[in-house]
Every structure is written in structure tokens, then in C-alpha cells.
Design a protein around this motif. Structure first.
Motif, PDB file in Angstrom:
ATOM      1  N   ARG A  68      48.370 -10.556   6.635  1.00 45.43           N
ATOM      2  CA  ARG A  68      48.650  -9.383   7.462  1.00 45.43           C
ATOM      3  C   ARG A  68      47.816  -9.420   8.733  1.00 45.43           C
ATOM      4  NH1 ARG A  68      47.224  -3.870   4.787  1.00 45.43           N
ATOM      5  NH2 ARG A  68      45.179  -4.674   5.288  1.00 45.43           N
ATOM      6  N   THR A  69      46.560  -9.813   8.599  1.00 47.30           N
ATOM      7  CA  THR A  69      45.678  -9.894   9.756  1.00 47.30           C
ATOM      8  C   THR A  69      46.151 -10.963  10.731  1.00 47.30           C
ATOM      9  OG1 THR A  69      43.829  -9.169   8.399  1.00 47.30           O
ATOM     10  CG2 THR A  69      43.293 -10.249  10.469  1.00 47.30           C
ATOM     11  N   THR A  70      46.536 -12.126  10.218  1.00 45.66           N
ATOM     12  CA  THR A  70      47.033 -13.192  11.077  1.00 45.66           C
ATOM     13  C   THR A  70      48.306 -12.760  11.795  1.00 45.66           C
ATOM     14  OG1 THR A  70      46.035 -14.877   9.672  1.00 45.66           O
ATOM     15  CG2 THR A  70      47.833 -15.592  11.106  1.00 45.66           C
ATOM     16  N   LYS A  71      49.172 -12.045  11.104  1.00 45.92           N
ATOM     17  CA  LYS A  71      50.396 -11.537  11.721  1.00 45.92           C
ATOM     18  C   LYS A  71      50.059 -10.583  12.867  1.00 45.92           C
ATOM     19  CE  LYS A  71      54.765  -9.318  10.630  1.00 45.92           C
ATOM     20  NZ  LYS A  71      55.612  -8.752   9.593  1.00 45.92           N
ATOM     21  N   TYR A  72      49.084  -9.708  12.672  1.00 48.31           N
ATOM     22  CA  TYR A  72      48.667  -8.792  13.739  1.00 48.31           C
ATOM     23  C   TYR A  72      48.134  -9.576  14.943  1.00 48.31           C
ATOM     24  CZ  TYR A  72      45.994  -5.627  16.554  1.00 48.31           C
ATOM     25  OH  TYR A  72      45.507  -4.940  17.627  1.00 48.31           O
ATOM     26  N   ILE A  73      47.272 -10.549  14.689  1.00 44.69           N
ATOM     27  CA  ILE A  73      46.675 -11.346  15.782  1.00 44.69           C
ATOM     28  C   ILE A  73      47.762 -12.114  16.517  1.00 44.69           C
ATOM     29  CG2 ILE A  73      45.153 -13.289  16.300  1.00 44.69           C
ATOM     30  CD1 ILE A  73      43.401 -12.273  13.897  1.00 44.69           C
ATOM     31  N   ASP A  74      48.683 -12.753  15.784  1.00 48.54           N
ATOM     32  CA  ASP A  74      49.769 -13.493  16.424  1.00 48.54           C
ATOM     33  C   ASP A  74      50.640 -12.567  17.283  1.00 48.54           C
ATOM     34  OD1 ASP A  74      48.953 -15.849  15.285  1.00 48.54           O
ATOM     35  OD2 ASP A  74      50.512 -15.875  13.727  1.00 48.54           O
ATOM     36  N   GLY A  75      50.932 -11.383  16.788  1.00 47.02           N
ATOM     37  CA  GLY A  75      51.729 -10.424  17.558  1.00 47.02           C
ATOM     38  C   GLY A  75      51.011  -9.972  18.811  1.00 47.02           C
ATOM     39  N   ARG A  76      49.733  -9.740  18.680  1.00 45.84           N
ATOM     40  CA  ARG A  76      48.936  -9.319  19.842  1.00 45.84           C
ATOM     41  C   ARG A  76      48.913 -10.422  20.901  1.00 45.84           C
ATOM     42  NH1 ARG A  76      45.782  -4.915  21.794  1.00 45.84           N
ATOM     43  NH2 ARG A  76      44.910  -5.815  23.669  1.00 45.84           N
ATOM     44  N   LEU A  77      48.693 -11.649  20.487  1.00 47.88           N
ATOM     45  CA  LEU A  77      48.689 -12.775  21.434  1.00 47.88           C
ATOM     46  C   LEU A  77      50.063 -12.942  22.092  1.00 47.88           C
ATOM     47  CD1 LEU A  77      46.549 -15.372  19.490  1.00 47.88           C
ATOM     48  CD2 LEU A  77      45.928 -14.175  21.595  1.00 47.88           C
ATOM     49  N   ALA A  78      51.131 -12.799  21.324  1.00 51.66           N
ATOM     50  CA  ALA A  78      52.476 -12.934  21.883  1.00 51.66           C
ATOM     51  C   ALA A  78      52.737 -11.887  22.958  1.00 51.66           C
ATOM     52  CB  ALA A  78      53.525 -12.834  20.765  1.00 51.66           C
ATOM     53  N   ARG A  79      52.242 -10.671  22.749  1.00 47.24           N
ATOM     54  CA  ARG A  79      52.432  -9.600  23.743  1.00 47.24           C
ATOM     55  C   ARG A  79      51.587  -9.837  24.992  1.00 47.24           C
ATOM     56  NH1 ARG A  79      52.167  -6.737  19.014  1.00 47.24           N
ATOM     57  NH2 ARG A  79      50.035  -6.046  19.360  1.00 47.24           N
ATOM     58  N   GLU A  80      50.400 -10.384  24.820  1.00 45.54           N
ATOM     59  CA  GLU A  80      49.469 -10.539  25.939  1.00 45.54           C
ATOM     60  C   GLU A  80      49.673 -11.817  26.727  1.00 45.54           C
ATOM     61  OE1 GLU A  80      47.278  -8.279  27.047  1.00 45.54           O
ATOM     62  OE2 GLU A  80      48.012  -6.915  25.514  1.00 45.54           O
ATOM     63  N   LEU A  81      50.145 -12.866  26.073  1.00 41.87           N
ATOM     64  CA  LEU A  81      50.283 -14.148  26.760  1.00 41.87           C
ATOM     65  C   LEU A  81      51.688 -14.306  27.194  1.00 41.87           C
ATOM     66  CD1 LEU A  81      48.151 -16.363  24.390  1.00 41.87           C
ATOM     67  CD2 LEU A  81      47.436 -15.272  26.495  1.00 41.87           C
ATOM     68  N   ALA A  93      31.505  -4.013  25.820  1.00 43.43           N
ATOM     69  CA  ALA A  93      30.448  -4.400  26.765  1.00 43.43           C
ATOM     70  C   ALA A  93      30.082  -5.876  26.628  1.00 43.43           C
ATOM     71  CB  ALA A  93      29.219  -3.527  26.570  1.00 43.43           C
ATOM     72  N   ALA A  94      30.405  -6.488  25.502  1.00 41.08           N
ATOM     73  CA  ALA A  94      30.108  -7.910  25.295  1.00 41.08           C
ATOM     74  C   ALA A  94      31.091  -8.810  26.044  1.00 41.08           C
ATOM     75  CB  ALA A  94      30.137  -8.242  23.808  1.00 41.08           C
ATOM     76  N   TYR A  95      32.156  -8.223  26.586  1.00 36.79           N
ATOM     77  CA  TYR A  95      33.189  -8.990  27.289  1.00 36.79           C
ATOM     78  C   TYR A  95      33.460  -8.368  28.662  1.00 36.79           C
ATOM     79  CZ  TYR A  95      33.780 -10.488  22.496  1.00 36.79           C
ATOM     80  OH  TYR A  95      33.551 -10.959  21.238  1.00 36.79           O
ATOM     81  N   PRO A  96      32.476  -8.358  29.545  1.00 41.57           N
ATOM     82  CA  PRO A  96      32.622  -7.650  30.828  1.00 41.57           C
ATOM     83  C   PRO A  96      33.683  -8.245  31.755  1.00 41.57           C
ATOM     84  CG  PRO A  96      30.618  -8.955  30.818  1.00 41.57           C
ATOM     85  CD  PRO A  96      31.183  -9.005  29.431  1.00 41.57           C
ATOM     86  N   ALA A  97      34.046  -9.496  31.589  1.00 41.26           N
ATOM     87  CA  ALA A  97      35.031 -10.122  32.477  1.00 41.26           C
ATOM     88  C   ALA A  97      36.470  -9.764  32.099  1.00 41.26           C
ATOM     89  CB  ALA A  97      34.854 -11.638  32.469  1.00 41.26           C
ATOM     90  N   ASP A  98      36.691  -9.174  30.945  1.00 41.85           N
ATOM     91  CA  ASP A  98      38.040  -8.836  30.504  1.00 41.85           C
ATOM     92  C   ASP A  98      38.311  -7.355  30.760  1.00 41.85           C
ATOM     93  OD1 ASP A  98      40.451  -8.364  29.245  1.00 41.85           O
ATOM     94  OD2 ASP A  98      39.982  -9.634  27.545  1.00 41.85           O
ATOM     95  N   PRO A  99      39.209  -7.049  31.690  1.00 42.97           N
ATOM     96  CA  PRO A  99      39.466  -5.628  31.996  1.00 42.97           C
ATOM     97  C   PRO A  99      40.279  -4.903  30.930  1.00 42.97           C
ATOM     98  CG  PRO A  99      40.931  -7.026  33.249  1.00 42.97           C
ATOM     99  CD  PRO A  99      39.989  -7.947  32.511  1.00 42.97           C
ATOM    100  N   ARG A 100      40.861  -5.641  29.973  1.00 47.57           N
ATOM    101  CA  ARG A 100      41.730  -5.020  28.973  1.00 47.57           C
ATOM    102  C   ARG A 100      41.251  -5.249  27.551  1.00 47.57           C
ATOM    103  NH1 ARG A 100      47.264  -7.395  29.700  1.00 47.57           N
ATOM    104  NH2 ARG A 100      46.009  -9.262  29.706  1.00 47.57           N
ATOM    105  N   ILE A 101      39.988  -5.201  27.333  1.00 44.91           N
ATOM    106  CA  ILE A 101      39.451  -5.448  25.999  1.00 44.91           C
ATOM    107  C   ILE A 101      39.933  -4.377  25.013  1.00 44.91           C
ATOM    108  CG2 ILE A 101      37.281  -4.214  26.368  1.00 44.91           C
ATOM    109  CD1 ILE A 101      37.648  -7.451  24.392  1.00 44.91           C
ATOM    110  N   ASP A 102      40.263  -4.796  23.827  1.00 48.14           N
ATOM    111  CA  ASP A 102      40.709  -3.903  22.770  1.00 48.14           C
ATOM    112  C   ASP A 102      39.976  -4.307  21.500  1.00 48.14           C
ATOM    113  OD1 ASP A 102      42.226  -1.970  21.432  1.00 48.14           O
ATOM    114  OD2 ASP A 102      43.735  -3.433  20.887  1.00 48.14           O
ATOM    115  N   VAL A 103      39.489  -3.345  20.762  1.00 50.57           N
ATOM    116  CA  VAL A 103      38.768  -3.619  19.521  1.00 50.57           C
ATOM    117  C   VAL A 103      39.579  -3.041  18.376  1.00 50.57           C
ATOM    118  CG1 VAL A 103      36.645  -3.224  18.232  1.00 50.57           C
ATOM    119  CG2 VAL A 103      36.556  -3.526  20.720  1.00 50.57           C
ATOM    120  N   LYS A 104      39.771  -3.838  17.342  1.00 52.10           N
ATOM    121  CA  LYS A 104      40.505  -3.383  16.156  1.00 52.10           C
ATOM    122  C   LYS A 104      39.657  -3.641  14.928  1.00 52.10           C
ATOM    123  CE  LYS A 104      44.774  -3.410  13.705  1.00 52.10           C
ATOM    124  NZ  LYS A 104      44.960  -2.002  13.457  1.00 52.10           N
TER     125      LYS A 104
END
Length: 65
Positions: free
Chosen positions: A52-65, A24-35
């Protein structure tokens, strides 16, 4: 400091409710995901599991961008 919970922002007892309310804090993003990052505190990159956390974030960004 290695911590199981980030009590700086939330009470661990309210974690599930806080995570559920986060989109709800990101109403403009239709695909919000919380981890939830286990065994991490406020500064993800400085935790013992930071790589490990940075690897997850980098992978997520690579898939989304």
C-alpha cells in the motif's frame, strides 16, 4: 517487524512536532509534502502494509513527474 511507531528516529510523543519541522530539511523544494504512514516503521517496503505504501509513493511520483 510490525510497529505503530518508528522509535529508531523519533519519540512517538514528538511525532507531530517532528512532522511539522520536516519541510525545513528540504529548503530547495518549494512543494514539500510530508505524509505519515500509519502502522509503518523505519523500512516502509518491508512493513506488512508495504504494498500500500509503495502504491502511494508510485502514485505521488507519477503525479509530480
Amino acid at each position: 517487524m510490525y510497529r505503530d511507531h518508528d522509535t529508531f528516529f523519533i519519540d512517538p510523543a514528538d511525532r507531530d512536532r517532528t512532522v511539522a519541522a520536516e519541510p525545513a530539511a528540504y529548503p530547495a523544494d518549494p512543494r514539500i509534502d510530508v505524509k505519515v504512514i500509519p502502522d509503518a516503521g523505519h523500512d516502509l517496503a518491508l512493513q506488512r502494509n508495504g504494498k500500500r505504501t509503495t502504491k502511494y509513493i508510485d502514485g505521488r511520483l507519477a503525479r509530480e513527474l
